[in-house]
Design a protein around this motif. Structure first.
Motif, PDB file in Angstrom:
ATOM      1  N   PHE A   1      16.834  -6.820  11.282  1.00  0.00           N
ATOM      2  CA  PHE A   1      16.726  -5.422  11.733  1.00  0.00           C
ATOM      3  C   PHE A   1      15.379  -4.824  11.306  1.00  0.00           C
ATOM      4  O   PHE A   1      14.683  -4.170  12.095  1.00  0.00           O
ATOM      5  CB  PHE A   1      17.888  -4.624  11.144  1.00  0.00           C
TER       6      PHE A   1
ATOM      7  N   HIS B   1      19.402  -1.697  -0.759  1.00  0.00           N
ATOM      8  CA  HIS B   1      19.477  -2.591   0.398  1.00  0.00           C
ATOM      9  C   HIS B   1      19.222  -4.014  -0.100  1.00  0.00           C
ATOM     10  O   HIS B   1      18.591  -4.205  -1.146  1.00  0.00           O
ATOM     11  CB  HIS B   1      18.402  -2.233   1.424  1.00  0.00           C
TER      12      HIS B   1
ATOM     13  N   TRP C   1      20.241  -7.630   8.210  1.00  0.00           N
ATOM     14  CA  TRP C   1      19.432  -6.504   7.715  1.00  0.00           C
ATOM     15  C   TRP C   1      17.945  -6.863   7.771  1.00  0.00           C
ATOM     16  O   TRP C   1      17.121  -6.064   8.231  1.00  0.00           O
ATOM     17  CB  TRP C   1      19.849  -6.143   6.287  1.00  0.00           C
TER      18      TRP C   1
ATOM     19  N   VAL D   1      27.537   2.071   3.150  1.00  0.00           N
ATOM     20  CA  VAL D   1      27.162   2.825   4.349  1.00  0.00           C
ATOM     21  C   VAL D   1      26.627   1.893   5.437  1.00  0.00           C
ATOM     22  O   VAL D   1      25.680   1.128   5.202  1.00  0.00           O
ATOM     23  CB  VAL D   1      26.087   3.886   4.012  1.00  0.00           C
TER      24      VAL D   1
ATOM     25  N   ALA E   1      24.477  -0.728   3.140  1.00  0.00           N
ATOM     26  CA  ALA E   1      23.670  -0.042   2.130  1.00  0.00           C
ATOM     27  C   ALA E   1      24.617   0.460   1.039  1.00  0.00           C
ATOM     28  O   ALA E   1      25.696   0.987   1.330  1.00  0.00           O
ATOM     29  CB  ALA E   1      22.915   1.121   2.757  1.00  0.00           C
TER      30      ALA E   1
ATOM     31  N   ASP F   1      26.531  -0.738   9.039  1.00  0.00           N
ATOM     32  CA  ASP F   1      26.728  -2.162   9.292  1.00  0.00           C
ATOM     33  C   ASP F   1      25.950  -3.037   8.322  1.00  0.00           C
ATOM     34  O   ASP F   1      26.304  -4.196   8.096  1.00  0.00           O
ATOM     35  CB  ASP F   1      26.293  -2.496  10.728  1.00  0.00           C
ATOM     36  N   TYR F   2      24.880  -2.490   7.782  1.00  0.00           N
ATOM     37  CA  TYR F   2      24.035  -3.297   6.893  1.00  0.00           C
ATOM     38  C   TYR F   2      24.402  -3.115   5.429  1.00  0.00           C
ATOM     39  O   TYR F   2      23.680  -3.547   4.540  1.00  0.00           O
ATOM     40  CB  TYR F   2      22.562  -2.959   7.135  1.00  0.00           C
TER      41      TYR F   2
END
Lengths: 99, 215
Positions: A92, A46, A89, A15, A20, A17-18
């Motif tokens: 972010f 994550h 990530w 899920v 998950a 851009d990062y």
């Protein structure tokens, strides 16, 4: 009478851009090998999490421990959590604390 | 009107030439419109076999409770409309448990009771009760991890919930941000100060109901 518990991965999704890793798994309870009931369980992985101490202002990165994950999850991690994804990530998360 | 009549008592059976295949009741397409099979007044019993719904792409969980099951996991049902309209498509429902945790919490006296979720379409509803006993001084941001679905991406994607208790001087609320799977606690003041574990206090508990959006 033996009661056992078995965890079966039902679905994995990547899920956002990062990257998950969203995991749906069934927890299956059995009595003498016969399924008695089943519960859906959800979790999301994550690469890391970041904690802030509001007294000191210090941010701490906590890497996600994936050592006990099933091999199929480890295989996904190897593919999708590139160094670039891990770095973006963490950046972010830290930016959310104003770093 | 022509009639096919069974004289006497018994069962009327229709077979194709091979004596095994079933017979379809049909009418010429040129007639158009729906065809009607009229059954006699009173009870009609269907014996043996399975009556097809006539829907393609769907079956039933026969032997359980005969709920409809789509062949495709992405199939749904349009509700409240007579035509396929994306805004009316219900294509996701799930209920289950999840495993919350406290991020960077130095204590060990926390327990989450009955963490559950229900996802309806894009809306995720979670609930749990949190009990925390005594713990060493801890200024880390009060953060609950492990949401069952990733919060929807988007600059404005921040959601809030207000549990039912207050600490000494402040009411507090929980928020979740886009792309994340965690809840953070803020004081419900104009400054919106971020709560840490010390602010929350020792030997406290709270019940939480929280809504957010996911893909």
């Amino acid at each position: 009478m033996a009661i056992t518990k078995e965890i079966k991965i039902i679905k994995t999704e990547i899920v956002g851009d990062y990257k998950a890793i969203q995991i749906a798994e069934d927890i299956i309870y059995k009595e003498d090998g016969v399924e008695t009931h089943k519960v859906r369980h959800r979790r999301v992985l994550h690469p890391c999490l970041v904690s802030k101490n509001t007294d000191t202002g210090v941010l701490t990165t906590i890497q996600t421990d994936t050592s006990n994950e099933p091999q199929e999850i480890k295989d996904i991690i190897d593919v999708v959590w590139t160094d670039e994804v891990r770095t973006s990530w963490e950046t972010f998360l830290r930016n959310q604390y104003g770093e | 009107m022509a009639e096919l009549r069974v004289k006497g008592t018994g069962t009327l059976k229709l077979f194709e030439n091979d004596n095994t295949s079933s017979v379809t009741i049909a009418s010429p397409a040129s007639l158009g419109g729906d065809r009607t099979v009229t059954l006699p007044d009173g009870d009609v019993t269907l014996v043996a076999g399975t009556m097809s719904t006539g829907l393609t792409g769907w079956s039933t969980d026969s032997g359980t409770n005969d709920s409809l099951v789509p062949d495709s996991a992405s199939a749904g049902i349009y509700l409240g409309v007579a035509a396929a309209t994306a805004a009316n498509l219900l294509d996701d429902y799930e209920e289950g448990t999840w495993t919350p945790g406290l991020l960077a919490f130095s204590g060990s006296a926390e327990s989450f009771i009955d963490p559950r979720y229900t996802k309806i379409g894009r809306l995720v509803f979670i609930s749990f009760q949190l009990q925390i006993g005594t713990f060493p001084s801890d200024g880390s941001v009060f953060t609950i991890t492990g949401l069952p679905f990733t919060v929807l991406d988007g600059a404005g994607t921040t959601f809030g919930a207000v549990p039912f208790r207050s600490t000494g001087s402040s009411m507090f609320g929980l928020t979740a941000g886009g792309n994340n799977t965690r809840l953070e606690m803020y004081a419900l003041t104009s400054a919106g100060t971020q709560f840490n574990y010390n602010d929350y206090g020792q030997s406290e508990n709270m019940g939480v109901n929280f809504f957010y959006e996911a893909d």
